[in-house]
Design a protein around this motif. Structure first.
Motif, short mmCIF file in Angstrom:
data_model
loop_
_atom_site.label_atom_id
_atom_site.label_comp_id
_atom_site.label_asym_id
_atom_site.label_seq_id
_atom_site.Cartn_x
_atom_site.Cartn_y
_atom_site.Cartn_z
N LYS A 135 52.96 7.10 -39.80
CA LYS A 135 51.85 7.75 -40.51
C LYS A 135 51.19 6.77 -41.49
CE LYS A 135 53.45 12.55 -40.24
NZ LYS A 135 53.92 13.73 -41.01
N ALA A 136 52.02 6.01 -42.20
CA ALA A 136 51.48 5.02 -43.14
C ALA A 136 50.70 3.94 -42.40
CB ALA A 136 52.61 4.40 -43.96
N GLU A 137 51.26 3.51 -41.26
CA GLU A 137 50.56 2.50 -40.46
C GLU A 137 49.22 3.04 -39.95
OE1 GLU A 137 51.05 0.15 -36.20
OE2 GLU A 137 52.78 1.06 -37.14
N LYS A 138 49.22 4.30 -39.54
CA LYS A 138 47.97 4.92 -39.07
C LYS A 138 46.91 4.87 -40.16
CE LYS A 138 45.96 9.43 -38.23
NZ LYS A 138 46.17 10.88 -38.32
N ASP A 139 47.27 5.32 -41.36
CA ASP A 139 46.31 5.33 -42.46
C ASP A 139 45.84 3.91 -42.78
OD1 ASP A 139 46.65 8.05 -42.62
OD2 ASP A 139 48.14 7.95 -44.23
N ARG A 140 46.77 2.97 -42.77
CA ARG A 140 46.42 1.59 -43.11
C ARG A 140 45.51 0.96 -42.05
NH1 ARG A 140 51.08 0.17 -43.49
NH2 ARG A 140 51.44 -0.90 -41.52
N MET A 141 45.87 1.12 -40.78
CA MET A 141 45.11 0.51 -39.70
C MET A 141 43.75 1.17 -39.53
SD MET A 141 46.97 -1.96 -38.80
CE MET A 141 46.08 -2.50 -37.33
N LEU A 142 43.69 2.48 -39.69
CA LEU A 142 42.39 3.16 -39.58
C LEU A 142 41.47 2.74 -40.73
CD1 LEU A 142 43.31 6.77 -38.40
CD2 LEU A 142 42.45 4.85 -37.05
N ALA A 143 42.06 2.54 -41.92
CA ALA A 143 41.25 2.07 -43.04
C ALA A 143 40.72 0.67 -42.76
CB ALA A 143 42.08 2.07 -44.33
N LYS A 144 41.56 -0.19 -42.18
CA LYS A 144 41.10 -1.54 -41.82
C LYS A 144 40.00 -1.47 -40.76
CE LYS A 144 45.34 -4.14 -42.80
NZ LYS A 144 46.42 -4.99 -42.21
N MET A 145 40.17 -0.58 -39.78
CA MET A 145 39.17 -0.46 -38.73
C MET A 145 37.83 0.02 -39.30
SD MET A 145 39.14 1.93 -35.31
CE MET A 145 38.68 3.36 -36.29
N GLN A 146 37.89 1.01 -40.20
CA GLN A 146 36.66 1.51 -40.81
C GLN A 146 35.98 0.42 -41.64
OE1 GLN A 146 37.98 4.95 -42.96
NE2 GLN A 146 38.24 6.21 -41.13
N SER A 147 36.78 -0.37 -42.34
CA SER A 147 36.22 -1.47 -43.12
C SER A 147 35.56 -2.50 -42.20
CB SER A 147 37.32 -2.14 -43.95
OG SER A 147 36.82 -3.27 -44.64
N ALA A 148 36.24 -2.82 -41.08
CA ALA A 148 35.67 -3.77 -40.12
C ALA A 148 34.39 -3.23 -39.51
CB ALA A 148 36.69 -4.10 -39.03
N GLN A 149 34.38 -1.94 -39.17
CA GLN A 149 33.18 -1.34 -38.61
C GLN A 149 32.03 -1.38 -39.61
OE1 GLN A 149 34.67 2.53 -37.51
NE2 GLN A 149 35.15 1.91 -35.43
N ALA A 150 32.35 -1.14 -40.88
CA ALA A 150 31.31 -1.20 -41.91
C ALA A 150 30.75 -2.62 -42.02
CB ALA A 150 31.88 -0.76 -43.26
N ARG A 151 31.64 -3.62 -41.95
CA ARG A 151 31.16 -5.01 -42.01
C ARG A 151 30.28 -5.34 -40.82
NH1 ARG A 151 36.56 -6.09 -43.46
NH2 ARG A 151 36.92 -7.10 -41.45
N VAL A 152 30.67 -4.85 -39.65
CA VAL A 152 29.86 -5.10 -38.45
C VAL A 152 28.48 -4.46 -38.60
CG1 VAL A 152 29.63 -4.57 -35.99
CG2 VAL A 152 31.82 -5.37 -36.89
N ARG A 153 28.44 -3.22 -39.13
CA ARG A 153 27.15 -2.57 -39.33
C ARG A 153 26.28 -3.34 -40.32
NH1 ARG A 153 30.37 2.18 -39.16
NH2 ARG A 153 30.42 2.26 -41.44
N ILE A 154 26.91 -3.84 -41.39
CA ILE A 154 26.16 -4.62 -42.38
C ILE A 154 25.64 -5.91 -41.76
CG2 ILE A 154 26.37 -5.89 -44.54
CD1 ILE A 154 28.33 -3.74 -45.47
N GLN A 155 26.50 -6.56 -40.96
CA GLN A 155 26.06 -7.79 -40.29
C GLN A 155 24.90 -7.52 -39.35
OE1 GLN A 155 29.63 -9.25 -38.47
NE2 GLN A 155 30.56 -9.87 -40.40
N ASP A 156 24.98 -6.41 -38.62
CA ASP A 156 23.87 -6.05 -37.73
C ASP A 156 22.59 -5.81 -38.53
OD1 ASP A 156 25.54 -6.25 -35.58
OD2 ASP A 156 25.96 -4.10 -35.45
N GLN A 157 22.74 -5.14 -39.69
CA GLN A 157 21.56 -4.90 -40.52
C GLN A 157 20.99 -6.20 -41.06
OE1 GLN A 157 22.95 -2.17 -43.48
NE2 GLN A 157 23.07 -0.42 -42.08
N LEU A 158 21.88 -7.12 -41.46
CA LEU A 158 21.42 -8.41 -41.95
C LEU A 158 20.71 -9.20 -40.86
CD1 LEU A 158 24.44 -9.51 -44.18
CD2 LEU A 158 22.19 -8.70 -44.93
#
Length: 232
Positions: A135-158
Protein backbone atom coordinates in the motif's frame (compact mmCIF):
# COMPACT_ATOMS: atom_id res chain seq x y z
CA UNK A 1 -2.99 -30.12 -29.19
CA UNK A 2 -6.39 -29.77 -30.85
CA UNK A 3 -7.81 -26.66 -32.47
CA UNK A 4 -9.86 -25.71 -29.40
CA UNK A 5 -6.82 -25.79 -27.13
CA UNK A 6 -4.89 -23.65 -29.59
CA UNK A 7 -7.76 -21.17 -29.79
CA UNK A 8 -7.99 -21.08 -26.00
CA UNK A 9 -4.25 -20.37 -25.75
CA UNK A 10 -4.59 -17.66 -28.38
CA UNK A 11 -7.44 -16.00 -26.51
CA UNK A 12 -5.51 -16.17 -23.25
CA UNK A 13 -2.52 -14.61 -25.00
CA UNK A 14 -4.60 -11.73 -26.34
CA UNK A 15 -6.21 -11.19 -22.95
CA UNK A 16 -2.81 -11.22 -21.29
CA UNK A 17 -1.51 -8.58 -23.71
CA UNK A 18 -4.65 -6.50 -23.22
CA UNK A 19 -4.44 -6.69 -19.43
CA UNK A 20 -0.70 -5.92 -19.49
CA UNK A 21 -1.28 -2.84 -21.62
CA UNK A 22 -4.15 -1.73 -19.41
CA UNK A 23 -2.07 -2.14 -16.27
CA UNK A 24 0.79 -0.14 -17.79
CA UNK A 25 -1.58 2.69 -18.65
CA UNK A 26 -3.33 2.44 -15.26
CA UNK A 27 -0.79 1.12 -12.71
CA UNK A 28 -3.23 1.77 -9.89
CA UNK A 29 -5.26 -1.18 -11.22
CA UNK A 30 -2.24 -3.49 -10.98
CA UNK A 31 -1.51 -2.33 -7.45
CA UNK A 32 -5.14 -2.75 -6.39
CA UNK A 33 -5.22 -6.26 -7.85
CA UNK A 34 -2.01 -7.20 -6.05
CA UNK A 35 -3.23 -5.71 -2.76
CA UNK A 36 -6.60 -7.45 -3.04
CA UNK A 37 -4.86 -10.75 -3.80
CA UNK A 38 -2.66 -10.31 -0.71
CA UNK A 39 -5.69 -9.43 1.42
CA UNK A 40 -7.50 -12.53 0.15
CA UNK A 41 -4.45 -14.62 0.99
CA UNK A 42 -4.30 -13.01 4.44
CA UNK A 43 -7.95 -13.80 5.12
CA UNK A 44 -7.52 -17.44 4.06
CA UNK A 45 -4.40 -17.74 6.20
CA UNK A 46 -6.26 -16.13 9.09
CA UNK A 47 -9.05 -18.69 8.80
CA UNK A 48 -6.51 -21.51 8.64
CA UNK A 49 -4.73 -20.13 11.71
CA UNK A 50 -8.03 -19.99 13.55
CA UNK A 51 -8.53 -23.67 12.67
CA UNK A 52 -5.06 -24.50 14.00
CA UNK A 53 -5.81 -22.63 17.23
CA UNK A 54 -9.03 -24.61 17.60
CA UNK A 55 -7.10 -27.87 17.14
CA UNK A 56 -4.54 -26.71 19.69
CA UNK A 57 -7.30 -25.91 22.19
CA UNK A 58 -8.93 -29.30 21.56
CA UNK A 59 -5.60 -31.01 22.15
CA UNK A 60 -5.09 -28.99 25.35
CA UNK A 61 -8.59 -29.93 26.57
CA UNK A 62 -8.03 -33.64 25.88
CA UNK A 63 -4.66 -33.48 27.60
CA UNK A 64 -6.20 -31.80 30.63
CA UNK A 65 -8.89 -34.48 30.85
CA UNK A 66 -6.32 -37.24 30.49
CA UNK A 67 -4.21 -35.68 33.21
CA UNK A 68 -7.31 -35.51 35.44
CA UNK A 69 -8.00 -39.13 34.70
CA UNK A 70 -4.40 -39.95 35.55
CA UNK A 71 -4.73 -38.27 38.94
CA UNK A 72 -7.97 -40.08 39.61
CA UNK A 73 -6.45 -43.47 38.72
CA UNK A 74 -3.45 -42.70 40.92
CA UNK A 75 -5.75 -41.96 43.85
CA UNK A 76 -7.76 -45.13 43.23
CA UNK A 77 -4.57 -47.16 42.98
CA UNK A 78 -3.39 -45.83 46.34
CA UNK A 79 -6.76 -46.76 47.86
CA UNK A 80 -6.67 -50.26 46.32
CA UNK A 81 -3.16 -50.82 47.60
CA UNK A 82 -4.13 -49.51 51.04
CA UNK A 83 -7.09 -51.90 51.23
CA UNK A 84 -5.08 -54.81 49.79
CA UNK A 85 -7.30 -55.13 46.73
CA UNK A 86 -4.55 -56.42 44.53
CA UNK A 87 -6.76 -57.41 41.63
CA UNK A 88 -8.14 -53.85 41.42
CA UNK A 89 -4.64 -52.48 41.87
CA UNK A 90 -3.37 -54.47 38.87
CA UNK A 91 -6.27 -53.23 36.72
CA UNK A 92 -5.72 -49.67 37.86
CA UNK A 93 -1.99 -49.89 37.08
CA UNK A 94 -2.76 -51.06 33.53
CA UNK A 95 -5.29 -48.30 33.03
CA UNK A 96 -2.94 -45.72 34.50
CA UNK A 97 -0.11 -46.78 32.18
CA UNK A 98 -2.44 -46.59 29.17
CA UNK A 99 -3.53 -43.09 30.17
CA UNK A 100 0.08 -42.04 30.72
CA UNK A 101 0.94 -43.26 27.18
CA UNK A 102 -2.00 -41.25 25.86
CA UNK A 103 -0.82 -38.22 27.81
CA UNK A 104 2.65 -38.50 26.26
CA UNK A 105 1.12 -38.66 22.77
CA UNK A 106 -1.20 -35.76 23.58
CA UNK A 107 1.69 -33.63 24.84
CA UNK A 108 3.57 -34.27 21.60
CA UNK A 109 0.42 -33.44 19.64
CA UNK A 110 -0.07 -30.24 21.63
CA UNK A 111 3.53 -29.19 21.03
CA UNK A 112 3.09 -29.76 17.29
CA UNK A 113 -0.16 -27.79 17.33
CA UNK A 114 1.52 -24.90 19.15
CA UNK A 115 4.36 -24.87 16.60
CA UNK A 116 1.82 -24.86 13.76
CA UNK A 117 -0.02 -21.96 15.34
CA UNK A 118 3.22 -20.02 15.87
CA UNK A 119 4.23 -20.63 12.26
CA UNK A 120 0.83 -19.53 10.98
CA UNK A 121 0.89 -16.41 13.17
CA UNK A 122 4.35 -15.54 11.85
CA UNK A 123 3.08 -15.97 8.29
CA UNK A 124 0.09 -13.76 9.10
CA UNK A 125 2.38 -11.04 10.44
CA UNK A 126 4.56 -11.25 7.32
CA UNK A 127 1.62 -11.09 4.94
CA UNK A 128 0.14 -8.19 6.87
CA UNK A 129 3.49 -6.41 6.64
CA UNK A 130 3.66 -7.09 2.89
CA UNK A 131 0.19 -5.61 2.46
CA UNK A 132 1.23 -2.48 4.35
CA UNK A 133 4.43 -2.17 2.29
CA UNK A 134 2.50 -2.70 -0.93
CA UNK A 135 0.00 0.00 0.00
CA UNK A 136 2.84 2.39 0.85
CA UNK A 137 4.59 1.52 -2.41
CA UNK A 138 1.36 2.15 -4.32
CA UNK A 139 0.96 5.61 -2.81
CA UNK A 140 4.63 6.43 -3.39
CA UNK A 141 4.80 5.17 -6.98
CA UNK A 142 1.48 6.74 -7.99
CA UNK A 143 2.67 10.05 -6.55
CA UNK A 144 5.87 9.75 -8.60
CA UNK A 145 3.86 8.90 -11.71
CA UNK A 146 1.55 11.90 -11.21
CA UNK A 147 4.58 14.15 -10.72
CA UNK A 148 6.18 12.78 -13.90
CA UNK A 149 2.94 13.25 -15.83
CA UNK A 150 2.74 16.83 -14.59
CA UNK A 151 6.31 17.46 -15.75
CA UNK A 152 5.52 15.98 -19.15
CA UNK A 153 2.46 18.23 -19.48
CA UNK A 154 4.54 21.27 -18.53
CA UNK A 155 7.23 20.29 -21.03
CA UNK A 156 4.59 19.92 -23.72
CA UNK A 157 3.22 23.35 -22.84
CA UNK A 158 6.71 24.85 -22.95
CA UNK A 159 7.30 23.28 -26.32
CA UNK A 160 3.99 24.71 -27.45
CA UNK A 161 5.23 28.15 -26.39
CA UNK A 162 8.34 27.84 -28.57
CA UNK A 163 8.91 30.74 -31.00
CA UNK A 164 10.51 28.52 -33.60
CA UNK A 165 7.35 28.35 -35.66
CA UNK A 166 6.84 32.13 -35.44
CA UNK A 167 10.47 32.76 -36.36
CA UNK A 168 10.16 30.45 -39.34
CA UNK A 169 7.03 32.29 -40.44
CA UNK A 170 8.79 35.65 -40.02
CA UNK A 171 11.74 34.37 -41.99
CA UNK A 172 9.36 33.48 -44.79
CA UNK A 173 7.99 37.03 -44.68
CA UNK A 174 11.50 38.44 -44.80
CA UNK A 175 12.34 36.26 -47.75
CA UNK A 176 9.16 37.42 -49.50
CA UNK A 177 10.05 41.08 -48.93
CA UNK A 178 13.56 40.53 -50.24
CA UNK A 179 12.15 38.78 -53.31
CA UNK A 180 9.82 41.72 -53.97
CA UNK A 181 12.68 44.22 -53.65
CA UNK A 182 14.83 42.11 -55.93
CA UNK A 183 12.03 42.01 -58.52
CA UNK A 184 11.69 45.81 -58.33
CA UNK A 185 15.44 46.26 -58.84
CA UNK A 186 15.36 43.82 -61.70
CA UNK A 187 12.62 45.89 -63.40
CA UNK A 188 14.69 49.06 -63.00
CA UNK A 189 17.81 47.38 -64.33
CA UNK A 190 15.89 45.98 -67.27
CA UNK A 191 14.45 49.43 -68.06
CA UNK A 192 17.91 51.01 -67.89
CA UNK A 193 19.27 48.45 -70.27
CA UNK A 194 16.33 48.77 -72.66
CA UNK A 195 17.23 50.38 -76.09
CA UNK A 196 14.37 52.88 -76.05
CA UNK A 197 15.31 53.93 -72.58
CA UNK A 198 18.90 54.43 -73.66
CA UNK A 199 17.81 56.47 -76.74
CA UNK A 200 15.59 58.68 -74.62
CA UNK A 201 18.48 59.21 -72.26
CA UNK A 202 20.77 60.05 -75.18
CA UNK A 203 18.20 62.46 -76.68
CA UNK A 204 17.78 64.17 -73.35
CA UNK A 205 21.54 64.55 -73.10
CA UNK A 206 21.75 65.97 -76.65
CA UNK A 207 18.99 68.46 -75.97
CA UNK A 208 20.77 69.67 -72.91
CA UNK A 209 24.03 70.06 -74.88
CA UNK A 210 22.26 72.16 -77.54
CA UNK A 211 20.71 74.33 -74.87
CA UNK A 212 24.12 74.84 -73.28
CA UNK A 213 25.59 75.84 -76.69
CA UNK A 214 22.80 78.36 -77.25
CA UNK A 215 23.40 79.75 -73.80
CA UNK A 216 27.09 80.26 -74.54
CA UNK A 217 26.27 81.97 -77.85
CA UNK A 218 23.78 84.28 -76.19
CA UNK A 219 26.35 85.19 -73.55
CA UNK A 220 28.93 86.01 -76.23
CA UNK A 221 26.38 88.06 -78.18
CA UNK A 222 25.47 90.09 -75.13
CA UNK A 223 29.13 90.58 -74.29
CA UNK A 224 29.82 91.86 -77.83
CA UNK A 225 26.91 94.31 -77.68
CA UNK A 226 28.17 95.63 -74.38
CA UNK A 227 31.64 96.24 -75.78
CA UNK A 228 30.16 98.15 -78.79
CA UNK A 229 28.17 100.44 -76.56
CA UNK A 230 31.22 101.27 -74.50
CA UNK A 231 33.18 102.18 -77.71
CA UNK A 232 30.57 104.67 -78.85
Amino acid sequence: MNIFSRLANLVRGFLSLFVTGLEQQHPEIAYENAINTMIEKYNKLKNATAGLIRLREDAADRLQKAQGQQKELSAMLEEAMATNQDDLAVELIERKEAVEAEIAAMEAELQGAEKDVDTAKTALTEVKGEIAKLKAEKDRMLAKMQSAQARVRIQDQLEGLSVDAELRALENVRTGIKDTIAKAKLGEELRESDLDTRLKSLKAGSSKATARAKLEAMKKERAGAADANRTI
